[in-house]
Design an enzyme around this catalytic site. Structure first.
Site, mmCIF file in Angstrom:
data_model
loop_
_atom_site.group_PDB
_atom_site.id
_atom_site.type_symbol
_atom_site.label_atom_id
_atom_site.label_comp_id
_atom_site.label_asym_id
_atom_site.label_seq_id
_atom_site.Cartn_x
_atom_site.Cartn_y
_atom_site.Cartn_z
ATOM 1 C CE LYS A 122 -11.071 -5.278 -4.312
ATOM 2 N NZ LYS A 122 -10.541 -4.060 -3.728
ATOM 3 C CE LYS A 138 -4.158 -1.861 0.226
ATOM 4 N NZ LYS A 138 -5.217 -1.589 -0.771
HETATM 5 MG MG MG Z 1 -7.081 -1.910 -4.440
#
Ligand code: MG
Length: 363
Positions: free
Chosen positions: A256, A156
């Protein structure tokens, strides 16, 4: 199928995370999840709502999904009104249709993976490593993941914690590990020159560098970087994926079901990627075992050529709500049982349930 659903139950659960997970958009210290449980005449089905408590990653939340299910989707299901008459609320819709599909497949004795057209029996595991206060802690976390058997790591990143940490991690793990970076939309096009420095580190994907609606700016950025640009938050339908690919906004699509509105839409998005010869990756949401089972089944489709967010349950949870997913030689086994192939463990479910509500078809 919907006609045979006699009851729908929503179960709000809360699991402690082994350690806080920090991204560009906030810190998660515990996992709140909403499970959808449908009961049919013959069997039952399960799904997990792919949303969070706050609308920081995506606009939907667990509570907004609950209201959409209570006031729109469940009444429509009980009265045979098509669910696609509702705009948005994709995580809620994905969960209800996923639970109904799970019940149907359990009844038919078919695994979700084979229903979707999955071919792999194992999928390459990948782990998302959150932000750390100190570089030494991040490197220790990454090294522990590699020692554990992960061969793909997603970092991240955020402005101020990007090129240096990616370079340090690449130096730490060497060239044999697949690295990706996820910015969760925290940059602007003005950062293009800075982000181009990531080209030195052979990333498999720079995920969602710009805001979710910055479609054309992603194309402009992609033209400046050698690193493949991935889109995640942007991809809310197969059409958006097709348009993004067409204008050159991405070379990788993170898929997703909760963002595109269901597993059928996720499969269509996968097909868009296959047709365009663009890499797809299966995107996770720190899922419990219920969401993870659906994700691993989806990831068994042949177009998922870029390692997804597919870690073992133990990465996040001491005790998962299902039998845990475990790492075997850097892979996860695709469940072969009917439907999801897993159900919540009753004792564990009782321990982590904080609220539930239930509606019957003829209430
Ligand atoms: Mg992502």
């Amino acid at each position: 199928v919907p006609a045979s659903v006699v009851a729908v139950e929503l179960i709000r659960i809360r699991l402690p995370l082994r350690k806080p997970f920090r991204t560009a958009r906030g810190t998660t210290t515990r996992k709140d999840a909403l499970l959808v449980h449908v009961v049919t005449d013959d069997t039952d089905g399960w799904a997990e709502v792919g949303a969070e408590t706050s609308p920081t990653y995506a606009p939907e939340t667990l509570d907004s999904a609950r209201i959409a299910l209570r006031d729109e989707f469940v009444p429509r299901l009980f009265s045979n009104v098509p669910l696609d008459g509702v705009r948005g609320n994709h995580a809620a819709r994905a969960a209800l249709t996923g639970a109904v599909l799970d019940a149907h497949l359990r009844c038919e004795g078919i695994s979700l993976a084979s229903y979707l057209g999955g071919t792999a029996r194992h999928v390459e595991a990948g782990v998302a490593v959150g932000r750390h206060d100190r570089l030494a802690e991040l490197l220790a976390d990454v090294s522990a993941c590699v020692a554990h058997g992960y061969r793909s790591i997603k970092l991240k990143i955020v402005p101020g914690e990007d090129v240096d940490i990616v370079g340090a991690v690449r130096a730490e793990v060497g060239t044999g590990i697949v690295l990706q970076a996820d910015a969760n939309g925290s940059y602007d096009l003005a950062d293009a020159d800075h982000l181009a420095a990531l080209d030195a580190f052979d990333l498999a994907c720079l995920e969602q560098p710009l805001a979710p609606d910055a479609l054309a700016d992603h194309a402009r950025l992609a033209a400046r970087l050698r690193t493949p640009i991935g889109l995640d938050e942007t991809v809310t339908s197969p059409r958006v994926a097709r348009d993004a690919i067409e204008i050159g906004a991405c070379a990788v699509v993170s898929i997703k079901a909760a963002l595109v509105g269901g597993l059928a839409e996720a499969r269509r998005t996968h097909d868009v990627c296959v047709d365009a010869e663009v890499g797809a990756r299966a995107g996770g949401m720190l899922d419990t075992g219920i969401g993870r089972a659906a994700l691993v089944a989806l990831a068994s489709l042949p177009g998922f050529t870029v390692t997804g967010d597919l870690s073992a349950s133990s990465r996040y949870y001491e005790h998962d709500v299902t039998v845990p997913f475990e790492l075997h030689a850097g892979t996860l086994a695709v469940p072969t049982g009917a439907g999801l192939g897993v159900v919540p463990l009753p004792d564990m479910l009782a321990r982590v349930t904080v609220a539930h509500e239930r509606w019957r078809a003829r209430d």
